[in-house]
Every structure is written in structure tokens, then in C-alpha cells.
Scaffold this active site. Sequence first.
Site, PDB file in Angstrom:
ATOM      1  N   ARG A  63       0.822  -1.236   0.000  1.00 12.25           N
ATOM      2  CA  ARG A  63       0.000   0.000   0.000  1.00 12.25           C
ATOM      3  C   ARG A  63       0.843   1.268   0.000  1.00 12.25           C
ATOM      4  O   ARG A  63       0.399   2.333   0.415  1.00 12.25           O
ATOM      5  CB  ARG A  63      -0.960   0.033   1.189  1.00 12.25           C
ATOM      6  CG  ARG A  63      -1.938  -1.118   1.177  1.00 12.25           C
ATOM      7  CD  ARG A  63      -3.087  -0.865   2.117  1.00 12.25           C
ATOM      8  NE  ARG A  63      -4.082  -1.908   1.989  1.00 12.25           N
ATOM      9  CZ  ARG A  63      -4.067  -3.024   2.700  1.00 12.25           C
ATOM     10  NH1 ARG A  63      -3.127  -3.224   3.594  1.00 12.25           N
ATOM     11  NH2 ARG A  63      -4.991  -3.933   2.521  1.00 12.25           N
ATOM     12  N   LYS A 104       3.105  12.151 -10.356  1.00 11.15           N
ATOM     13  CA  LYS A 104       2.387  11.137 -11.133  1.00 11.15           C
ATOM     14  C   LYS A 104       3.264   9.913 -11.305  1.00 11.15           C
ATOM     15  O   LYS A 104       4.443  10.036 -11.622  1.00 11.15           O
ATOM     16  CB  LYS A 104       2.019  11.694 -12.505  1.00 11.15           C
ATOM     17  CG  LYS A 104       0.958  12.777 -12.446  1.00 11.15           C
ATOM     18  CD  LYS A 104       0.676  13.312 -13.838  1.00 11.15           C
ATOM     19  CE  LYS A 104      -0.351  14.432 -13.783  1.00 11.15           C
ATOM     20  NZ  LYS A 104      -0.515  15.101 -15.076  1.00 11.15           N
ATOM     21  N   GLU A 112      11.158  21.532 -23.128  1.00 12.98           N
ATOM     22  CA  GLU A 112      10.264  21.836 -21.987  1.00 12.98           C
ATOM     23  C   GLU A 112      10.789  23.055 -21.217  1.00 12.98           C
ATOM     24  O   GLU A 112      10.018  23.858 -20.706  1.00 12.98           O
ATOM     25  CB  GLU A 112      10.155  20.635 -21.033  1.00 12.98           C
ATOM     26  CG  GLU A 112       9.542  19.387 -21.638  1.00 12.98           C
ATOM     27  CD  GLU A 112       8.014  19.414 -21.779  1.00 12.98           C
ATOM     28  OE1 GLU A 112       7.361  20.382 -21.334  1.00 12.98           O
ATOM     29  OE2 GLU A 112       7.486  18.452 -22.373  1.00 12.98           O
ATOM     30  N   LYS A 168       7.491  25.221 -12.469  1.00 13.17           N
ATOM     31  CA  LYS A 168       6.478  24.178 -12.437  1.00 13.17           C
ATOM     32  C   LYS A 168       5.866  24.047 -11.035  1.00 13.17           C
ATOM     33  O   LYS A 168       4.660  23.864 -10.888  1.00 13.17           O
ATOM     34  CB  LYS A 168       7.065  22.846 -12.919  1.00 13.17           C
ATOM     35  CG  LYS A 168       5.969  21.839 -13.130  1.00 13.17           C
ATOM     36  CD  LYS A 168       6.264  20.738 -14.098  1.00 13.17           C
ATOM     37  CE  LYS A 168       5.015  19.848 -14.190  1.00 13.17           C
ATOM     38  NZ  LYS A 168       5.301  18.479 -14.555  1.00 13.17           N
ATOM     39  N   GLU A 208      -5.812  20.499 -11.174  1.00 18.74           N
ATOM     40  CA  GLU A 208      -5.607  20.472 -12.631  1.00 18.74           C
ATOM     41  C   GLU A 208      -6.827  21.026 -13.385  1.00 18.74           C
ATOM     42  O   GLU A 208      -7.225  20.508 -14.413  1.00 18.74           O
ATOM     43  CB  GLU A 208      -5.313  19.048 -13.099  1.00 18.74           C
ATOM     44  CG  GLU A 208      -4.322  19.028 -14.229  1.00 18.74           C
ATOM     45  CD  GLU A 208      -3.720  17.655 -14.502  1.00 18.74           C
ATOM     46  OE1 GLU A 208      -3.471  17.394 -15.662  1.00 18.74           O
ATOM     47  OE2 GLU A 208      -3.486  16.893 -13.555  1.00 18.74           O
ATOM     48  N   ARG A 267      -2.980  25.479 -14.412  1.00 18.32           N
ATOM     49  CA  ARG A 267      -2.016  24.441 -14.775  1.00 18.32           C
ATOM     50  C   ARG A 267      -2.006  24.150 -16.283  1.00 18.32           C
ATOM     51  O   ARG A 267      -1.027  23.646 -16.830  1.00 18.32           O
ATOM     52  CB  ARG A 267      -2.386  23.177 -13.995  1.00 18.32           C
ATOM     53  CG  ARG A 267      -1.365  22.098 -14.025  1.00 18.32           C
ATOM     54  CD  ARG A 267      -1.804  20.960 -13.126  1.00 18.32           C
ATOM     55  NE  ARG A 267      -0.808  19.921 -13.149  1.00 18.32           N
ATOM     56  CZ  ARG A 267      -0.564  19.092 -12.148  1.00 18.32           C
ATOM     57  NH1 ARG A 267      -1.258  19.180 -11.050  1.00 18.32           N
ATOM     58  NH2 ARG A 267       0.357  18.180 -12.238  1.00 18.32           N
ATOM     59  N   ASN A 327       0.370  23.078 -21.002  1.00 14.16           N
ATOM     60  CA  ASN A 327       0.040  22.336 -22.224  1.00 14.16           C
ATOM     61  C   ASN A 327       0.478  23.041 -23.500  1.00 14.16           C
ATOM     62  O   ASN A 327       0.268  22.525 -24.596  1.00 14.16           O
ATOM     63  CB  ASN A 327      -1.476  22.091 -22.318  1.00 14.16           C
ATOM     64  CG  ASN A 327      -1.966  21.181 -21.215  1.00 14.16           C
ATOM     65  OD1 ASN A 327      -1.167  20.462 -20.611  1.00 14.16           O
ATOM     66  ND2 ASN A 327      -3.252  21.219 -20.938  1.00 14.16           N
ATOM     67  N   HIS A 338       1.678  21.281 -26.663  1.00  9.88           N
ATOM     68  CA  HIS A 338       1.399  19.865 -26.467  1.00  9.88           C
ATOM     69  C   HIS A 338       0.184  19.352 -27.242  1.00  9.88           C
ATOM     70  O   HIS A 338       0.060  18.149 -27.431  1.00  9.88           O
ATOM     71  CB  HIS A 338       1.244  19.554 -24.972  1.00  9.88           C
ATOM     72  CG  HIS A 338       2.562  19.412 -24.265  1.00  9.88           C
ATOM     73  ND1 HIS A 338       3.454  20.456 -24.170  1.00  9.88           N
ATOM     74  CD2 HIS A 338       3.154  18.355 -23.646  1.00  9.88           C
ATOM     75  CE1 HIS A 338       4.527  20.044 -23.507  1.00  9.88           C
ATOM     76  NE2 HIS A 338       4.375  18.771 -23.180  1.00  9.88           N
ATOM     77  N   HIS A 394       1.743  16.501 -29.075  1.00  9.86           N
ATOM     78  CA  HIS A 394       1.345  15.125 -28.736  1.00  9.86           C
ATOM     79  C   HIS A 394       0.814  14.390 -29.950  1.00  9.86           C
ATOM     80  O   HIS A 394       1.081  13.200 -30.135  1.00  9.86           O
ATOM     81  CB  HIS A 394       0.242  15.141 -27.662  1.00  9.86           C
ATOM     82  CG  HIS A 394       0.783  15.050 -26.271  1.00  9.86           C
ATOM     83  ND1 HIS A 394       0.091  15.524 -25.180  1.00  9.86           N
ATOM     84  CD2 HIS A 394       1.933  14.547 -25.787  1.00  9.86           C
ATOM     85  CE1 HIS A 394       0.811  15.328 -24.097  1.00  9.86           C
ATOM     86  NE2 HIS A 394       1.945  14.737 -24.438  1.00  9.86           N
ATOM     87  N   HIS A 405       9.893  13.129 -27.257  1.00 11.88           N
ATOM     88  CA  HIS A 405       8.830  14.002 -26.751  1.00 11.88           C
ATOM     89  C   HIS A 405       9.168  15.485 -26.940  1.00 11.88           C
ATOM     90  O   HIS A 405       8.381  16.240 -27.510  1.00 11.88           O
ATOM     91  CB  HIS A 405       8.560  13.691 -25.275  1.00 11.88           C
ATOM     92  CG  HIS A 405       7.532  14.579 -24.668  1.00 11.88           C
ATOM     93  ND1 HIS A 405       6.197  14.502 -25.004  1.00 11.88           N
ATOM     94  CD2 HIS A 405       7.628  15.593 -23.772  1.00 11.88           C
ATOM     95  CE1 HIS A 405       5.522  15.422 -24.329  1.00 11.88           C
ATOM     96  NE2 HIS A 405       6.364  16.102 -23.578  1.00 11.88           N
TER      97      HIS A 405
HETATM   98 ZN    ZN Z   1       5.830  17.563 -22.227  1.00 15.19          ZN
END
Ligand code: ZN
Length: 361
Positions: free
Chosen positions: A120, A142, A184, A224, A234, A238, A242, A245, A249, A264
Amino acid sequence: MKTITVNVEHKTESSYDILIGVNILEQLNSLLDLSQYSQAAIITDTNIAKFHLQKLQKAIKIPTRSIILSPGESAKTIQSTEIIWKELADAKFDRKSVVINLGGGVIGDMGGFAASTYMRGIDFINIPTTILAQVDESVGGKTGIDFAGIKNLIGTFEQPSAVVIDTEIVKTLPDREFISGFAEIIKHGLIVSRDYYDLVTSKHPREFSEGELIEIIAGSCEIKRKIVEEDTKEKGHRKVLNFGHTIGHAIEALLLKTETPILHGEAISIGMVAEAKISQYKKYISEADVIAIEESLVNAGLPTAIESIDINGIKEKIKSDKKNVDGKTKWTLLDEVGIAVYDEEVSDALVTQALEFISNE
Ligand code: ZN
Ligand code: ADP
């Protein structure tokens, strides 16, 4: 050494430090007081192990085992996670042990996921070894693995106990990976700070001194941190992250299964040019701004256009972006160099025009 403290509010409130310096890996044991743990597991991949594993093993003064996986996104699977869980279980890892992720985004995401689910959740420490992971994944909490063909489909929100950024480690990165991470960094400048943008584009990425690199990485982590702390759910601000992106993406996804996949940061670089162009069409920034942005990306060694672009394919990908709301794409654009705006609507015609602009026919 620089320290940035990240305060996070997710389920419970907590905070952790990002430590940034040269050769600080050697002092890891005292910096993080590892004696509080019974044992440690280093998760890394074969490329990184070759250069940095021994140094890390030597720095840790508690019983340590190393789990070395194969490199690349294709290893970010439940099977690799099982290998980690099994090793931890066999070595009787308990809640007083710690996982140390030595690697780029792949190792950080997967090692964090394995640690956050084992018993856990046990403590994990991230030692990011790519520029991208240092500036992008040090803040955000994340973890995850790819599943059913979808990137990061399975994962958790879990903060590391600490992040240690040693600028010595990125010296062994291949040029292409090093430069890709700078996309980035440049994005961070474009969306919130003209001064920072000027600083990070003042030289080729590889030409910054150790001291300058520390400034830059700390600068990006700080930008950031501020954005994420102000917007933990989010929902709003935030979204400035993007920028570049939406189209980036789509390009990355479209080229993924081809013979010429791109990194990326490279995709984001091209996406930023296209989205800067859209910002110009909407009369937010000037054509001269777009030319200057393009130039700074080229000077950094980043791509700004692609060969034989599949405009309809990219548009399809944009439509299936999971960030869309009610089937509508919300765009992050530049209001000025150093100021981003989000939740913008863009007509299909302008998207086509921008995609034609980044096409290298
Ligand atoms: Zn990125
Ligand atoms: P990202 O942070 O860009 O997601 P990955 O985890 O996919 O990075 O790593 C990119 C590639 O670079 C992988 O092949 C990895 O093994 C390699 N790599 C990561 N860090 C280093 C380093 N410091 N030196 C050399 N190679 C590295």
C-alpha cells in the site's frame, strides 16, 4: 546546492524537497538521512547502470539491491512492475524500506508506481537522469505504466520522499536526449517568464556551464512548482503547461509506430511553433515573435518542422486527445512571449494553416 520545497495537497498535505547540485549523489546518505530505512532497492535501466550505478551504490550506506531493467518506453509494463514487486517481496522489503529510482521518465514513472502500490505504498526517492525528467517530472507526483496500448493508463498520484538532481549525471546523455529536454525548459520561459526564456535560449543547451545548468534546472522546477501548487486539481492555470502539447502530442503519437519516431521534446518543439503561429493568427503575438521563437528552437538544435506531414492524421489525433472537454479542443496559446492563456478556441481553418506552416514540403 539549491533546494526547492514542493508543498502538495492531494488527499493529505505533504511536502518534499528537490535538491539540485553538482556531484551531490556522493553525499546521498547524509543528505537524505538514509539510516532511517532498513534497506534500499535501486531501480534503473542497463544504459544508466553502465554509467552511474556503481557511484550510487557506493554512496548508500544501508543494505542495497539493484534491479536493472531494459531501457525504453516498451519496458514500462506490468511485467516489469511485477519483476520489481517480486524482488521486493523476495528480499522481504517492509514499510521501513525505500525504493530509489535512478533513471529517466520511464524508470521514474514505473519505479514510483511499483513503490506506491507495494504494501500500500512505501517511500521512494527519485534521482532523475534525463533533463526532461529533471525539469518535468520532479514536480507533479504522477506515477504509472503503459497498459492496453495506452500510455500511463494505470498509475497513482504519489509524491516522492525527495528528488535529487545531480547535474553531473546528464553529462552522459546522448545529445539528442539532452537537447530534447530543453524543449520543456524553453516552454517554461515562453509560458511564464520572458527573462527566463531569454536566459535559457542565450546559448546552445550543451554550452551552459555547470553553474548555469543548475540555475536553469532549478528555474524550471520552480516555475512548475508554482504553477502546480496554485492549481492542485488540474482545473485551471495548470493548463498553461500544455503549450505546444496539443499539436506536439498528436505529432508524437502519429510518428510513434513509424520508422522515424521522434522524442517528446522534439515533438513539443514543433508543436510550439505551430501553436505560436496560431497565437499570431489570433493577433496575440506578432510574426516577428514567431520568427524569434522558431530561431531560438533551431539554435538549441530542436526541430521546428516535419517532412510530409499528414494534416488529417494530426487533426484526428487532436480530436481524440483525452484533455478535450465535450469533444472540444481547448488550446493554450501565447498572449505574449512570457504569458500564456488557456481554454482558447481555435477554428479548424487556423489549425490547418498552422499545420501547413510546420510542414517541410
Ligand atoms: Zn511535455
Ligand atoms: P525520458 O525522461 O525522456 O522519458 P527515458 O527514461 O525514456 O527518458 O530515457 C531516455 C533514454 O536515455 C533511455 O534509453 C535511457 O536508458 C537513456 N538514459 C537516461 N538517462 C541517461 C544518462 N544519464 N546517461 C545516458 N543515458 C541515459
